[in-house]
Design an enzyme around this catalytic site. Structure first.
Site, PDB file in Angstrom:
ATOM      1  N   ARG A 107       0.677  -1.079   0.034  1.00 42.14           N
ATOM      2  CA  ARG A 107       0.053   0.237  -0.078  1.00 42.14           C
ATOM      3  C   ARG A 107       0.899   1.317  -0.211  1.00 42.14           C
ATOM      4  O   ARG A 107       0.539   2.290   0.695  1.00 42.14           O
ATOM      5  CB  ARG A 107      -1.130  -0.007   1.434  1.00 42.14           C
ATOM      6  CG  ARG A 107      -2.054  -1.044   1.068  1.00 42.14           C
ATOM      7  CD  ARG A 107      -3.179  -0.284   0.353  1.00 42.14           C
ATOM      8  NE  ARG A 107      -4.180  -1.277   0.419  1.00 42.14           N
ATOM      9  CZ  ARG A 107      -5.257  -1.442   1.166  1.00 42.14           C
ATOM     10  NH1 ARG A 107      -5.572  -0.501   1.839  1.00 42.14           N
ATOM     11  NH2 ARG A 107      -6.267  -2.455   0.962  1.00 42.14           N
TER      12      ARG A 107
ATOM     13  N   ARG B  14      -3.457   6.458   1.422  1.00 44.52           N
ATOM     14  CA  ARG B  14      -3.953   7.715   1.661  1.00 44.52           C
ATOM     15  C   ARG B  14      -3.086   8.378   2.709  1.00 44.52           C
ATOM     16  O   ARG B  14      -3.114   9.576   2.875  1.00 44.52           O
ATOM     17  CB  ARG B  14      -5.346   7.617   2.429  1.00 44.52           C
ATOM     18  CG  ARG B  14      -6.495   7.366   1.471  1.00 44.52           C
ATOM     19  CD  ARG B  14      -7.624   6.684   1.948  1.00 44.52           C
ATOM     20  NE  ARG B  14      -7.326   5.502   2.425  1.00 44.52           N
ATOM     21  CZ  ARG B  14      -8.290   4.756   3.127  1.00 44.52           C
ATOM     22  NH1 ARG B  14      -9.489   5.132   3.392  1.00 44.52           N
ATOM     23  NH2 ARG B  14      -7.844   3.548   3.707  1.00 44.52           N
TER      24      ARG B  14
ATOM     25  N   ARG C 125      -6.295  11.822  -5.456  1.00 40.51           N
ATOM     26  CA  ARG C 125      -7.343  11.244  -4.900  1.00 40.51           C
ATOM     27  C   ARG C 125      -8.673  12.414  -4.769  1.00 40.51           C
ATOM     28  O   ARG C 125      -9.668  11.903  -4.741  1.00 40.51           O
ATOM     29  CB  ARG C 125      -6.935  10.304  -3.620  1.00 40.51           C
ATOM     30  CG  ARG C 125      -7.991   9.822  -2.812  1.00 40.51           C
ATOM     31  CD  ARG C 125      -8.678   8.728  -3.707  1.00 40.51           C
ATOM     32  NE  ARG C 125      -9.806   8.047  -2.921  1.00 40.51           N
ATOM     33  CZ  ARG C 125     -10.868   8.271  -2.818  1.00 40.51           C
ATOM     34  NH1 ARG C 125     -11.531   9.759  -3.209  1.00 40.51           N
ATOM     35  NH2 ARG C 125     -11.951   7.887  -1.970  1.00 40.51           N
TER      36      ARG C 125
ATOM     37  N   ASP D 170      -6.629  -2.446  -7.485  1.00 40.90           N
ATOM     38  CA  ASP D 170      -7.139  -3.040  -6.284  1.00 40.90           C
ATOM     39  C   ASP D 170      -7.611  -4.454  -6.730  1.00 40.90           C
ATOM     40  O   ASP D 170      -7.668  -4.909  -7.913  1.00 40.90           O
ATOM     41  CB  ASP D 170      -8.536  -2.403  -5.916  1.00 40.90           C
ATOM     42  CG  ASP D 170      -8.719  -2.519  -4.383  1.00 40.90           C
ATOM     43  OD1 ASP D 170      -7.796  -2.625  -3.699  1.00 40.90           O
ATOM     44  OD2 ASP D 170      -9.977  -2.962  -4.234  1.00 40.90           O
TER      45      ASP D 170
ATOM     46  N   TYR E 222     -14.906 -12.371  -0.310  1.00 35.87           N
ATOM     47  CA  TYR E 222     -15.584 -10.981  -0.762  1.00 35.87           C
ATOM     48  C   TYR E 222     -16.800 -11.109  -1.689  1.00 35.87           C
ATOM     49  O   TYR E 222     -17.801 -10.470  -1.310  1.00 35.87           O
ATOM     50  CB  TYR E 222     -14.738  -9.899  -1.420  1.00 35.87           C
ATOM     51  CG  TYR E 222     -13.760  -9.154  -0.632  1.00 35.87           C
ATOM     52  CD1 TYR E 222     -14.266  -8.018   0.169  1.00 35.87           C
ATOM     53  CD2 TYR E 222     -12.284  -9.386  -0.700  1.00 35.87           C
ATOM     54  CE1 TYR E 222     -13.475  -7.244   0.757  1.00 35.87           C
ATOM     55  CE2 TYR E 222     -11.409  -8.647   0.342  1.00 35.87           C
ATOM     56  CZ  TYR E 222     -12.191  -7.593   0.893  1.00 35.87           C
ATOM     57  OH  TYR E 222     -11.478  -6.656   1.739  1.00 35.87           O
TER      58      TYR E 222
END
Ligand code: CP3
Length: 347
Positions: free
Chosen positions: A29, A33, A42, A78, A155
């Site tokens: 990652r 963020r 973003r 992703d 998922y």
């Protein structure tokens, strides 16, 4: 696609268990963020549009690589968008993370899951790879990735994150035929997807089995390992593959058995112990506890050194966190970590 410069890069050498001038490092990652440069891009768009706009995905990939000084770039994308062409209605909900609005509620629904025949539907990923490869320094490899079949199945069935994986395990235990059908459709789709990433220009790939740690070793061997193995075997042979699994070091022997040139481990096991299980034929990626990044720099340094010491100079170590960077981590600490790894491991 593999130039001598890339072939002889620190990361690629370590992936082949060859000695390097210092330990290569990248961070799961790394484009996320916590990084103001990421937030600047973003803030202008949604996460999914960022993933699907090759110019923007390329920009955040390249910027993170550069500001951190890491030895590999990882494609900005992703795990979950591949589920869209398989028939799932995926949304990233602010503050909640990914949500699938039509998850599989029962084994009988598995017939509606489509394997991805033509991966061109994911062409935005391959376009991003081409742009990134063009602009990356010529000695820095680009990593592609995909979710491992179990993590994606969870998922598809839970519709999002899960604490106990109750529906996933119930379907898996009750209806092995349906489970086999679902896992095979995932394996077929993911194999094509990873090979298309390689064709587009990545030098290595990682599969993320982020949630497989919820399984017992016997269940991993029975319900997961055959599919992960099949996926790994489907990926073009000459491309190094990192098999990453987190949450349960008791699975490492079976994770190794599933395959991969590099075994990605988390911090719940001492790297020296993991080395005993994994052996010297494969490289190891890991394994600093990511929460170490919240500590003061002197503490971070001693914890980083402890990981390097646990590897005891074996060739075939790629430094990473045991799991991803958190959004509220201090980017200066992440940058400092990369420098520390290089300095502390320099020959
Ligand atoms: O590592 C990188 O820099 C490359 C990009 C990358 C992302 N996700 C970007 C992302 C990678 C390799 C992933 C993998 C991924 N995605 C995993 C496996 C990684 C792991 O930690 O084991 C998983 C489980 C996912 C699914 C996913 N995507 C979740 C659970 C979330 C929400 C997480 C959260 O903290 O909100 C995402 C969204 C996501 N993927 C973000 C990023 C940068 C944040 C989205 C945003 O910008 O709002």
């Amino acid at each position: 696609m593999m130039t001598p410069e890339l072939y002889n890069s620190r990361f690629m050498k370590a992936a082949r268990c060859e000695p390097t001038d210092c330990t290569p490092v990248w961070i799961m990652r790394q484009a996320g963020r916590y990084l103001p440069e990421y937030m600047a891009v973003r803030s202008k768009t949604t996460f999914i549009d960022l993933c699907k706009t090759p110019e923007l995905a390329a920009e955040v990939t390249l910027t993170a690589r550069e500001v951190l000084g890491v030895d590999a770039a990882i494609l900005f994308a992703d795990l979950l968008p591949i589920l869209q062409p398989m028939g799932f209605d995926l949304e990233y909900v602010k503050g909640e993370g990914p949500v699938i609005h039509n998850p599989l509620m029962a084994a009988s629904e598995i017939d509606r899951v489509k394997a991805v025949d033509d991966v061109e539907i994911l062409s935005y990923v391959f376009d991003a790879i081409k742009l990134i490869r063009n602009d990356l320094p010529s000695d820095i490899p680009l990593l592609g990735f995909a979710g491992a079949p179990f993590t994606l199945a969870s998922y598809a069935i839970e519709g999002g994150g899960s604490k106990n994986y109750i529906r996933t395990k119930t379907i898996m235990y009750n209806d092995e035929g349906a489970w086999d059908a679902l896992m095979n459709r995932l394996v077929d789709s993911l194999g094509k997807y990873l090979n298309a990433q390689i064709d587009a220009g990545v030098q290595a790939v990682q599969i993320f089995d982020s949630w497989a740690g919820c399984l017992s070793p016997a269940d991993y061997r029975r319900y997961v390992q055959p599919y992960t193995k099949k996926l790994i075997e489907a990926v073009q042979d000459e491309t190094p593959l990192i098999n990453f699994l987190t949450g349960n070091p008791a699975l490492i022997p079976d994770q190794v058995e599933a395959g991969g040139d590099v075994i990605g481990i988390d911090w719940r096991i001492d790297l020296a112990e993991a080395r005993k299980i994994i052996g010297n034929e494969r490289a190891i990626q890991g394994n600093l506890d990511p929460i170490s990044l919240y500590a003061n720099l002197d503490v971070l340094e001693s914890r980083t050194k402890a990981v390097l010491d646990a590897n005891a100079g074996h060739p075939g170590h790629i430094f990473n966190l045991g799991h991803g960077v958190q959004p509220d981590m201090n980017p200066d600490h992440v940058k400092a970590l990369v420098q520390m790894v290089h300095e502390l491991s320099a020959n």
